[in-house]
Design a protein around this motif. Structure first.
Motif, PDB file in Angstrom:
ATOM      1  N   SER A 497       8.448  -7.902   9.212  1.00  0.00           N
ATOM      2  CA  SER A 497       9.105  -7.893   7.909  1.00  0.00           C
ATOM      3  C   SER A 497       9.038  -9.243   7.203  1.00  0.00           C
ATOM      4  CB  SER A 497      10.586  -7.494   8.077  1.00  0.00           C
ATOM      5  OG  SER A 497      10.693  -6.198   8.629  1.00  0.00           O
ATOM      6  N   ASN A 498       8.482 -10.237   7.883  1.00  0.00           N
ATOM      7  CA  ASN A 498       8.383 -11.567   7.272  1.00  0.00           C
ATOM      8  C   ASN A 498       7.376 -11.532   6.118  1.00  0.00           C
ATOM      9  OD1 ASN A 498       7.447 -14.423   6.878  1.00  0.00           O
ATOM     10  ND2 ASN A 498       8.937 -14.775   8.514  1.00  0.00           N
ATOM     11  N   PRO A 499       7.739 -12.033   4.926  1.00  0.00           N
ATOM     12  CA  PRO A 499       6.812 -11.999   3.786  1.00  0.00           C
ATOM     13  C   PRO A 499       5.475 -12.672   4.069  1.00  0.00           C
ATOM     14  CG  PRO A 499       9.019 -12.575   3.044  1.00  0.00           C
ATOM     15  CD  PRO A 499       9.064 -12.577   4.535  1.00  0.00           C
ATOM     16  N   ALA A 500       5.478 -13.724   4.906  1.00  0.00           N
ATOM     17  CA  ALA A 500       4.222 -14.411   5.208  1.00  0.00           C
ATOM     18  C   ALA A 500       3.290 -13.525   6.026  1.00  0.00           C
ATOM     19  CB  ALA A 500       4.505 -15.716   5.957  1.00  0.00           C
ATOM     20  N   LEU A 501       3.837 -12.721   6.949  1.00  0.00           N
ATOM     21  CA  LEU A 501       2.986 -11.831   7.737  1.00  0.00           C
ATOM     22  C   LEU A 501       2.500 -10.656   6.894  1.00  0.00           C
ATOM     23  CD1 LEU A 501       1.886 -11.532  10.626  1.00  0.00           C
ATOM     24  CD2 LEU A 501       3.688  -9.849  11.020  1.00  0.00           C
ATOM     25  N   ILE A 502       3.352 -10.132   6.011  1.00  0.00           N
ATOM     26  CA  ILE A 502       2.919  -9.063   5.101  1.00  0.00           C
ATOM     27  C   ILE A 502       1.788  -9.574   4.210  1.00  0.00           C
ATOM     28  CG2 ILE A 502       3.649  -7.567   3.207  1.00  0.00           C
ATOM     29  CD1 ILE A 502       6.475  -7.625   4.442  1.00  0.00           C
ATOM     30  N   ALA A 503       1.911 -10.819   3.752  1.00  0.00           N
ATOM     31  CA  ALA A 503       0.846 -11.406   2.936  1.00  0.00           C
ATOM     32  C   ALA A 503      -0.450 -11.513   3.727  1.00  0.00           C
ATOM     33  CB  ALA A 503       1.280 -12.782   2.435  1.00  0.00           C
ATOM     34  N   SER A 504      -0.355 -11.805   5.031  1.00  0.00           N
ATOM     35  CA  SER A 504      -1.562 -11.865   5.858  1.00  0.00           C
ATOM     36  C   SER A 504      -2.259 -10.511   5.918  1.00  0.00           C
ATOM     37  CB  SER A 504      -1.204 -12.336   7.273  1.00  0.00           C
ATOM     38  OG  SER A 504      -0.700 -13.652   7.252  1.00  0.00           O
ATOM     39  N   MET A 505      -1.463  -9.413   5.978  1.00  0.00           N
ATOM     40  CA  MET A 505      -2.068  -8.077   5.992  1.00  0.00           C
ATOM     41  C   MET A 505      -2.727  -7.750   4.659  1.00  0.00           C
ATOM     42  SD  MET A 505       0.204  -5.421   8.164  1.00  0.00           S
ATOM     43  CE  MET A 505      -1.224  -4.363   8.238  1.00  0.00           C
ATOM     44  N   LEU A 506      -2.173  -8.279   3.577  1.00  0.00           N
ATOM     45  CA  LEU A 506      -2.722  -7.995   2.251  1.00  0.00           C
ATOM     46  C   LEU A 506      -3.842  -8.971   1.871  1.00  0.00           C
ATOM     47  CD1 LEU A 506       0.651  -7.242   0.476  1.00  0.00           C
ATOM     48  CD2 LEU A 506      -1.161  -5.594   0.968  1.00  0.00           C
ATOM     49  N   ASP A 507      -4.119  -9.921   2.728  1.00  0.00           N
ATOM     50  CA  ASP A 507      -5.272 -10.796   2.563  1.00  0.00           C
ATOM     51  C   ASP A 507      -6.427 -10.170   3.332  1.00  0.00           C
ATOM     52  OD1 ASP A 507      -7.223 -12.803   2.728  1.00  0.00           O
ATOM     53  OD2 ASP A 507      -5.734 -14.402   2.683  1.00  0.00           O
ATOM     54  N   PRO A 508      -7.495  -9.760   2.643  1.00  0.00           N
ATOM     55  CA  PRO A 508      -8.575  -9.053   3.348  1.00  0.00           C
ATOM     56  C   PRO A 508      -9.203  -9.864   4.474  1.00  0.00           C
ATOM     57  CG  PRO A 508      -9.264  -9.729   1.141  1.00  0.00           C
ATOM     58  CD  PRO A 508      -7.787  -9.938   1.212  1.00  0.00           C
ATOM     59  N   ARG A 509      -9.054 -11.171   4.478  1.00  0.00           N
ATOM     60  CA  ARG A 509      -9.622 -11.990   5.553  1.00  0.00           C
ATOM     61  C   ARG A 509      -8.829 -11.860   6.852  1.00  0.00           C
ATOM     62  NH1 ARG A 509      -9.110 -17.653   2.677  1.00  0.00           N
ATOM     63  NH2 ARG A 509      -7.022 -16.741   2.435  1.00  0.00           N
ATOM     64  N   HIS A 510      -7.527 -11.589   6.751  1.00  0.00           N
ATOM     65  CA  HIS A 510      -6.653 -11.579   7.934  1.00  0.00           C
ATOM     66  C   HIS A 510      -6.044 -10.208   8.204  1.00  0.00           C
ATOM     67  CE1 HIS A 510      -7.042 -15.862   7.444  1.00  0.00           C
ATOM     68  NE2 HIS A 510      -6.265 -15.924   6.381  1.00  0.00           N
ATOM     69  N   ARG A 626      -0.356  -8.373  -5.464  1.00  0.00           N
ATOM     70  CA  ARG A 626       0.167  -9.233  -6.532  1.00  0.00           C
ATOM     71  C   ARG A 626       1.562  -9.756  -6.188  1.00  0.00           C
ATOM     72  NH1 ARG A 626      -2.635  -9.088 -11.369  1.00  0.00           N
ATOM     73  NH2 ARG A 626      -4.027  -7.305 -11.684  1.00  0.00           N
ATOM     74  N   GLU A 627       2.334  -8.929  -5.499  1.00  0.00           N
ATOM     75  CA  GLU A 627       3.718  -9.297  -5.194  1.00  0.00           C
ATOM     76  C   GLU A 627       3.809 -10.337  -4.095  1.00  0.00           C
ATOM     77  OE1 GLU A 627       7.824  -7.138  -3.535  1.00  0.00           O
ATOM     78  OE2 GLU A 627       6.177  -5.944  -4.378  1.00  0.00           O
ATOM     79  N   TYR A 628       2.982 -10.208  -3.049  1.00  0.00           N
ATOM     80  CA  TYR A 628       3.124 -11.083  -1.889  1.00  0.00           C
ATOM     81  C   TYR A 628       2.171 -12.272  -1.900  1.00  0.00           C
ATOM     82  CZ  TYR A 628       6.399  -7.877   0.313  1.00  0.00           C
ATOM     83  OH  TYR A 628       7.516  -7.126   0.596  1.00  0.00           O
ATOM     84  N   LEU A 629       0.991 -12.115  -2.454  1.00  0.00           N
ATOM     85  CA  LEU A 629       0.038 -13.225  -2.446  1.00  0.00           C
ATOM     86  C   LEU A 629       0.373 -14.287  -3.482  1.00  0.00           C
ATOM     87  CD1 LEU A 629      -3.401 -11.433  -1.885  1.00  0.00           C
ATOM     88  CD2 LEU A 629      -1.856 -12.463  -0.202  1.00  0.00           C
ATOM     89  N   CYS A 630       1.292 -13.983  -4.395  1.00  0.00           N
ATOM     90  CA  CYS A 630       1.691 -15.007  -5.361  1.00  0.00           C
ATOM     91  C   CYS A 630       2.666 -16.012  -4.759  1.00  0.00           C
ATOM     92  CB  CYS A 630       2.314 -14.361  -6.600  1.00  0.00           C
ATOM     93  SG  CYS A 630       3.973 -13.685  -6.358  1.00  0.00           S
ATOM     94  N   ILE A 631       3.198 -15.730  -3.559  1.00  0.00           N
ATOM     95  CA  ILE A 631       4.157 -16.632  -2.922  1.00  0.00           C
ATOM     96  C   ILE A 631       3.394 -17.826  -2.344  1.00  0.00           C
ATOM     97  CG2 ILE A 631       5.964 -16.826  -1.182  1.00  0.00           C
ATOM     98  CD1 ILE A 631       6.211 -13.759  -1.277  1.00  0.00           C
ATOM     99  N   PRO A 632       3.758 -19.052  -2.697  1.00  0.00           N
ATOM    100  CA  PRO A 632       3.074 -20.226  -2.130  1.00  0.00           C
ATOM    101  C   PRO A 632       3.533 -20.504  -0.707  1.00  0.00           C
ATOM    102  CG  PRO A 632       4.782 -20.941  -3.632  1.00  0.00           C
ATOM    103  CD  PRO A 632       4.764 -19.433  -3.710  1.00  0.00           C
TER     104      PRO A 632
END
Length: 671
Positions: A497-510, A626-632
């Protein structure tokens, strides 16, 4: 008639006569033609070359005839005619000095252009000079006085300087600053601090209006909270935002800098109120998925505040810094202190610094200055160690030279071989951690999706002790490992549920999450399905029905078609739908499955560019991206660069009254 004695011109204070037809300048030894007793050439030379204004002589000073002079007597020079006090005031106004003399200087019967050294014949008229300026130097003022656009342009440059270098606005009231501008810009009236403040306020409101319009068009806006302290001990919080534009460009901007209460403990309610008021003012309250911060103690309790509807993410650079400090043992700190003392000696002792340069040249080493570490930035320890290793033998040679370094100094400064071995083993580990910080701090690229892949890589590979490691390095690696596990909660059951891990799933590289165990990957996949389902539930119903109709058309419509299909291909399309074999997934679960089954692209691609091209294939996942990858990944990325460190130092000198406006304009200059 008897003529009075003629008084000598004050121009002769700067010149001496050489022969019958020449004079020499006492300041620059320039020789000028001299004839007929006229001093206008000397006066022009002093004004153009040395900025010395020599007053023209009045009729009384020049001497006059005892009776009225003959009508044929002409003034000595054009300037004397122009400033003759006996002429009518209206005539004197008409003969006001033309601005072309800011560009030209008169030499005998010629005028010389200061900009291109063109020589023109002078016939007591400025027409030819005006024509030259108009055709050759269009940017030069051509009117007889400084025009208002020029005044406004210089004022704008002064304003830009204050905004870019973050000077206090009161700098324009300084005597030195006013003298500088008055000397450089002819007839320029330096505005007051109040006028500059009004100009900066207008610029601030213009930029704020533009940014507000841009934020109104984006779907999600992530916040960052940067806590910092100015001199003397005034605390601030700078709230920034990051978002992804319609064409998949990552952008960031500063929203507001709040002054925090001085003294006492900063409460979670106070932090939450500052963040919430910022979202309200910029009308983004319902668009914030997460807030990245660099102050865990003051912000971790705000989750319980009713106004807060977003998640909190710790700044990875701050987390990594805490982990590094946790790993520094007393032995390593003593070595860092000894290395800093050595560097400080070479920076303070001129003979030692000169001797080091000579040894570098003799040993064919790079002519690099030694770098001193900064307590506030652990990565500078890595830079200091790398430089010391590079210059090790040159340093030893200088310390061994008794003509430069005394025996007592050498014994105090010398670093033992065992310490050099620790530095040699320790530097590659610090370099790896510094690379991790650099990747996460990239301001123009997606960073949050790299946090957990890098964290697990550090824990599982780079921070695993080796047999060749000295004891201090092995202990450091294990301590940093443990600290990262605790701070990043890598063993938590709720990691999916961590936003950083969700962002990793939505990054096609990871997206394949190969760094996790199978159970962790399954939990992350279930979480992604859950997020897509929530997206479906919040979407409009008619849109979904229309989508289903497009996939499987109504057979009754097929039966009532005007012309029945004449071939098998058209019949199959009508029965099964046009999108039956399409690569575009329409079902939510199918989108996730298709996305995860796709081959992962290489690590050097930009994930936002990938989504720009592939977003139409996975529209629901694109919305989540768009929602998760915009987080720095860090609270303020550019602060970790050298330019960012300069900015951090500059903002501490600002007046609290203007700090919000100045930080906003400085950080949003490119928006």
């Amino acid at each position: 008639m008897k003529r009075t004695v003629r008084r000598r011109s004050s121009a002769w204070s700067y010149f001496e006569q050489v022969g019958a037809n020449f004079v020499r300048c006492k300041k620059c030894d320039a020789e000028l033609k001299y004839c007929g007793g006229a001093t206008s050439t000397m006066i022009s030379h002093m004004a153009a070359k040395h900025h010395v204004s020599i007053p023209l002589r009045s009729a009384a000073a020049r001497g006059s005839w005892s009776e009225t002079p003959p009508s044929w007597k002409a003034p000595d020079t054009e300037e004397e005619s122009a400033f003759n006090p006996e002429r009518e005031p209206s005539e004197r106004r008409r003969n006001k000095r033309s601005s072309v003399w800011d560009v030209f200087v008169r030499v005998d019967e010629e005028v010389h252009c200061k900009l291109c050294d063109t020589k023109l014949k002078y016939m007591s008229s400025t027409t030819s000079m005006m024509y030259h300026i108009k055709n050759k130097h269009t940017e030069t003022p051509q009117s007889n006085s400084v025009a208002m656009p020029t005044q406004a342009q210089v004022t704008k440059l002064v304003t830009n300087m204050i905004e870019k270098d973050m000077f206090p606005i009161s700098v324009v009231d300084g005597d030195g600053f006013r003298e500088l501008l008055a000397d450089i810009v002819h007839s320029y009236n330096v505005p007051s601090a109040d006028e500059i403040t009004r100009s900066i306020e207008c610029h601030y409101h213009e930029k704020a209006a533009d940014l507000r319009m841009r934020l109104a068009t984006v779907e999600k806006v992530a916040l960052t909270a940067d806590f910092w302290t100015a001199m003397p001990s005034q605390k601030y919080i700078t709230v920034s935002c990051s978002f992804i534009t319609e064409d998949w460009q990552g952008k960031s901007a500063v929203l507001h800098t709040h002054k925090l209460p001085s003294g006492g403990q900063l409460t979670a309610e106070c932090v939450a109120e500052k963040l919430f008021s910022t979202t309200q003012a910029w009308m983004i309250a319902g668009k914030v998925p997460a807030c990245v911060h660099n102050n865990k103690e003051n912000i971790q309790l705000t989750q319980g505040v009713a106004q807060v509807t977003w998640n909190y993410v710790s700044c990875f650079a701050t987390t990594l810094q805490l982990a590094v400090f946790d790993g520094l043992s007393e032995d390593v700190l003593q070595i860092i202190s000894a290395a800093g003392r050595l560097v400080r000696h070479f920076s303070r002792s001129s003979p030692a610094a000169e001797a080091l340069k000579e040894k570098q040249a003799q040993m064919c080493l790079p002519q690099h200055k030694l770098i001193r570490s900064d307590r506030a930035r652990w990565d500078t320890v890595c830079d200091m160690f790398q430089c010391l290793l590079e210059q090790r033998w040159a340093i030893k040679a200088v310390l061994s030279d008794r003509t430069v370094t005394s025996k007592h100094e050498a014994q105090t400064l010398e670093i033992g071989d065992d310490c050099w071995q620790v530095i040699e083993n320790f530097t590659p580990v610090l370099a790896t951690l510094k690379w991790a910080t650099t990747v996460i701090s990239a301001e123009t690229e997606v960073s949050i999706s790299n946090i957990y892949p890098i964290t697990f890589s550090l824990i599982q590979t780079h921070l695993v002790p080796k047999e060749s490691d000295v004891d201090q390095v092995s202990s450091f690696k294990l301590a940093v490992q443990k600290s990262l596990r605790d701070h990043m909660e890598v063993d938590s059951s709720d990691l999916a549920s961590n936003p950083a891990l969700i962002a990793s799933m939505l990054d096609p590289r990871h997206k394949h999450l190969n760094f996790l165990m199978p159970a962790g990957r399954l939990a992350a996949k279930v979480k992604l399905h859950e997020l897509v389902s929530k997206l479906d539930a919040s979407a409009a119903g008619p849109k979904d029905e229309q989508l289903e109709t497009a996939v499987t058309p109504d057979l009754s419509q097929v039966a009532t078609a005007r012309k029945p299909p004449s071939d098998t291909k058209n019949t199959m399309m009508l029965l099964l739908g046009d999108n039956y074999s399409s690569s575009y997934a329409t079902d939510s679960e199918a989108q996730v499955d298709y996305y995860l089954r796709d081959i992962a692209p290489s690590l050097d691609i930009n994930p936002l560019e990938w989504w720009r091209l592939n977003g139409p294939r996975f529209p629901k996942l694109a919305s989540l991206a768009r929602e998760y990858l915009c987080i720095p990944g860090v609270s303020l990325p550019s602060l970790l660069s050298d330019a960012g460190q300069s900015f951090a130092a500059m903002r501490t000198r600002l007046n609290p009254e203007h700090v919000n406006m100045m930080v906003f304009l400085n950080r949003n200059a490119s928006i």
